[in-house]
Write a protein that holds these residues in place. Sequence first.
Motif, PDB file in Angstrom:
ATOM      1  N   PHE B  44       0.791  -1.241   0.000  1.00 21.00           N
ATOM      2  CA  PHE B  44       0.000   0.000   0.000  1.00 21.00           C
ATOM      3  C   PHE B  44       0.821   1.288   0.000  1.00 21.00           C
ATOM      4  N   GLY B  45       2.108   1.209   0.143  1.00 20.24           N
ATOM      5  CA  GLY B  45       2.924   2.422   0.167  1.00 20.24           C
ATOM      6  C   GLY B  45       2.584   3.348   1.318  1.00 20.24           C
ATOM      7  N   ASP B  46       2.200   2.781   2.436  1.00 21.15           N
ATOM      8  CA  ASP B  46       1.749   3.589   3.578  1.00 21.15           C
ATOM      9  C   ASP B  46       2.859   3.968   4.550  1.00 21.15           C
ATOM     10  N   VAL B  47       4.109   3.618   4.208  1.00 17.43           N
ATOM     11  CA  VAL B  47       5.175   3.872   5.184  1.00 17.43           C
ATOM     12  C   VAL B  47       6.261   4.823   4.668  1.00 17.43           C
ATOM     13  N   SER B  48       6.873   4.492   3.535  1.00 21.49           N
ATOM     14  CA  SER B  48       8.018   5.308   3.111  1.00 21.49           C
ATOM     15  C   SER B  48       7.562   6.726   2.759  1.00 21.49           C
ATOM     16  N   ASN B  49       8.315   7.685   3.218  1.00 22.58           N
ATOM     17  CA  ASN B  49       8.052   9.118   3.032  1.00 22.58           C
ATOM     18  C   ASN B  49       6.768   9.610   3.687  1.00 22.58           C
ATOM     19  N   LYS B  50       6.265   8.814   4.588  1.00 19.07           N
ATOM     20  CA  LYS B  50       5.041   9.194   5.301  1.00 19.07           C
ATOM     21  C   LYS B  50       5.320   9.539   6.752  1.00 19.07           C
ATOM     22  N   VAL B  51       4.358  10.213   7.363  1.00 17.76           N
ATOM     23  CA  VAL B  51       4.406  10.441   8.802  1.00 17.76           C
ATOM     24  C   VAL B  51       3.599   9.319   9.444  1.00 17.76           C
ATOM     25  N   VAL B  52       4.262   8.581  10.329  1.00 22.92           N
ATOM     26  CA  VAL B  52       3.644   7.398  10.926  1.00 22.92           C
ATOM     27  C   VAL B  52       3.579   7.563  12.446  1.00 22.92           C
ATOM     28  N   ALA B  53       2.431   7.246  13.018  1.00 23.44           N
ATOM     29  CA  ALA B  53       2.308   7.281  14.480  1.00 23.44           C
ATOM     30  C   ALA B  53       2.063   5.869  14.995  1.00 23.44           C
ATOM     31  N   ASP B  54       2.754   5.513  16.057  1.00 26.26           N
ATOM     32  CA  ASP B  54       2.617   4.193  16.694  1.00 26.26           C
ATOM     33  C   ASP B  54       1.892   4.413  18.018  1.00 26.26           C
ATOM     34  N   PHE B  55       0.619   4.003  18.059  1.00 28.64           N
ATOM     35  CA  PHE B  55      -0.199   4.213  19.249  1.00 28.64           C
ATOM     36  C   PHE B  55       0.026   3.091  20.259  1.00 28.64           C
ATOM     37  N   GLY B  56       0.354   3.477  21.486  1.00 27.84           N
ATOM     38  CA  GLY B  56       0.659   2.453  22.484  1.00 27.84           C
ATOM     39  C   GLY B  56       1.953   1.772  22.091  1.00 27.84           C
ATOM     40  N   CYS B  57       2.976   2.581  21.810  1.00 27.09           N
ATOM     41  CA  CYS B  57       4.202   2.071  21.179  1.00 27.09           C
ATOM     42  C   CYS B  57       5.003   1.136  22.062  1.00 27.09           C
ATOM     43  N   GLY B  58       4.809   1.208  23.376  1.00 30.28           N
ATOM     44  CA  GLY B  58       5.590   0.338  24.261  1.00 30.28           C
ATOM     45  C   GLY B  58       7.062   0.565  24.039  1.00 30.28           C
ATOM     46  N   GLN B 102       4.430  11.098  25.847  1.00 31.37           N
ATOM     47  CA  GLN B 102       3.744  10.370  26.900  1.00 31.37           C
ATOM     48  C   GLN B 102       2.331  10.929  27.041  1.00 31.37           C
ATOM     49  N   CYS B 103       1.348  10.107  26.769  1.00 29.75           N
ATOM     50  CA  CYS B 103      -0.030  10.579  26.866  1.00 29.75           C
ATOM     51  C   CYS B 103      -0.972   9.375  26.861  1.00 29.75           C
ATOM     52  N   GLU B 104      -2.251   9.669  27.123  1.00 29.95           N
ATOM     53  CA  GLU B 104      -3.281   8.634  27.010  1.00 29.95           C
ATOM     54  C   GLU B 104      -3.924   8.742  25.638  1.00 29.95           C
ATOM     55  N   ILE B 105      -3.981   7.655  24.926  1.00 22.74           N
ATOM     56  CA  ILE B 105      -4.500   7.685  23.565  1.00 22.74           C
ATOM     57  C   ILE B 105      -5.945   8.176  23.525  1.00 22.74           C
ATOM     58  N   LYS B 106      -6.727   7.811  24.507  1.00 22.19           N
ATOM     59  CA  LYS B 106      -8.150   8.157  24.442  1.00 22.19           C
ATOM     60  C   LYS B 106      -8.375   9.670  24.505  1.00 22.19           C
ATOM     61  N   ASN B 107      -7.451  10.398  25.066  1.00 24.18           N
ATOM     62  CA  ASN B 107      -7.585  11.853  25.170  1.00 24.18           C
ATOM     63  C   ASN B 107      -6.963  12.594  23.999  1.00 24.18           C
ATOM     64  N   LEU B 108      -6.399  11.833  23.067  1.00 25.71           N
ATOM     65  CA  LEU B 108      -5.588  12.462  22.026  1.00 25.71           C
ATOM     66  C   LEU B 108      -6.418  12.966  20.854  1.00 25.71           C
ATOM     67  N   ARG B 109      -6.152  14.193  20.451  1.00 24.20           N
ATOM     68  CA  ARG B 109      -6.658  14.678  19.173  1.00 24.20           C
ATOM     69  C   ARG B 109      -5.466  15.300  18.460  1.00 24.20           C
ATOM     70  N   TRP B 110      -5.459  15.241  17.171  1.00 25.20           N
ATOM     71  CA  TRP B 110      -4.304  15.759  16.438  1.00 25.20           C
ATOM     72  C   TRP B 110      -4.810  16.623  15.307  1.00 25.20           C
TER      73      TRP B 110
END
Lengths: 139, 209
Positions: B44-58, B102-110
Motif C-alpha cells: 500500500f505504500g503507507d510507510v516510506s516518506n510518510k508520517v507514521v504514528a505508533d499508538f501504544g508504542c511500548g 507520553q499521553c493517554e490515547i483516548k484523550n488524544l486529538r491531532w
Amino acid sequence: MYRGTLTVHVPSSWTNRVQMHPHDEAERVVEGVINGFLLLIEAERVVEKQVDFNPDFLKNMFSKIDWKALADASKTMGYDELPDEVPDPSVLDSQFLQKFHHALLELHLEEGTLVCPETGRRFPVNKGIPNMLLHENEV
Amino acid sequence: MKLKQLESLLGNLQQFDNPKIELEQYPTGAHIASRMLYTAENSFGDVSNKVVADFGCGCGTLGLAATLLDAEHVIGLDVDDESLEIASINAEDLEVEMGLIQCEIKNLRWQGQIVDTVVMNPPFGTRKKGADMEFLSTALKVASQAVYSLHKTTTREHIKRAALRDYGASSAELRYDLPKQYKFHKKKDVDIAVDLWRFVPKPKHESSS
C-alpha cells in the motif's frame, strides 16, 4: 475542570497540533474546527539533529502546517531564520526549503516546558519526551 | 530492506523489563511486526516518506519498523514513561530517530492532516474494558490515510461494525498476509488468535488555519 484543547508545538510539526482532550468532549467536537491554544515553549535545552533533506516531503508538509506557530516556536528555540509571513507556495525555492527543513525537523526540545496560555497548565518535557498525561480532575 | 533483515533487527530490540499487566504490556513479536509493516509498505505504500504514528508504542517495535522502512518521520505514543525510555534506547541502538510523547490515547486529538498512517498493537481490553475500541476510534480520527491494527479474532465482527458504523472508516479489511490463524503468545500456555486489520478513514474536512 480542564476544558481547553491545546495545541502542542514541540520540535517539529509532528506534535504541532497534538491535543489533549477530555474523553466526553470528543463527541461534541466538530471535526476540524477546533480552537487550539498554542502552547508556549519554555526552552531549557534545545538540541539540533541532522535529518536528511527531502524536498518533496517538505513541499507536501508546507500546506499542512500552521506557519505562524512554526515560526514562533522556532524563534523560541533559537532559530530566527523563518519569515514571519507565510511564503507564497509558488516560491518554495531550495534556500527557503533548507530553512523550513531545519525548523521543522532538526530542532528538538530536550528539556523544557509547554505551557497553555489560557489555563497556565504546564506540560514538562524531559529527555525530549513531553508528558501530556491529564490528571484525574481534568478528565 | 528485506523482510528477513527487518525481522532480525526487530528481534534484537530491548523489551519490557517488568511488563505492567494492568496496561496489557507485552512485546509485539518481530515476526508479526515485520510482516505488518512490510505489508503496509509493499502492498500500500503507507510507510516510506510518510508520517507514521505508533499508538501504544511500548518499547517501540512497530514505530521502529516504520523508520527502517523509510518513513519520513515516526512518533511513538504511550502512557508509560518506562516503556518510552526503552523505546528511546532502541532508537539509539538502531541509529534512527523517533519522536516520543507520553499521553493517554483516548484523550488524544491531532489537529491537521499531519499523520498519514497509524500503526498499533493496542490493548485487547482484557484489563480495561473497551481499551481496544478507544484506540481504534482515536486512530481513525488521527490518521489521514490508513490504520493498521491487531485485534482478537473473537472480536472480528464487532470491530468491523464499530469501525465502519461509528468510527468513520470507509473500509475495514482483514489482511491475510499473516498466516491465517496467527497465534499470539500472551502467556506461555495461552495462545490468542489475532487479526491484522487495515482501515481507511473517510476523508476529513478541515478549515485552514
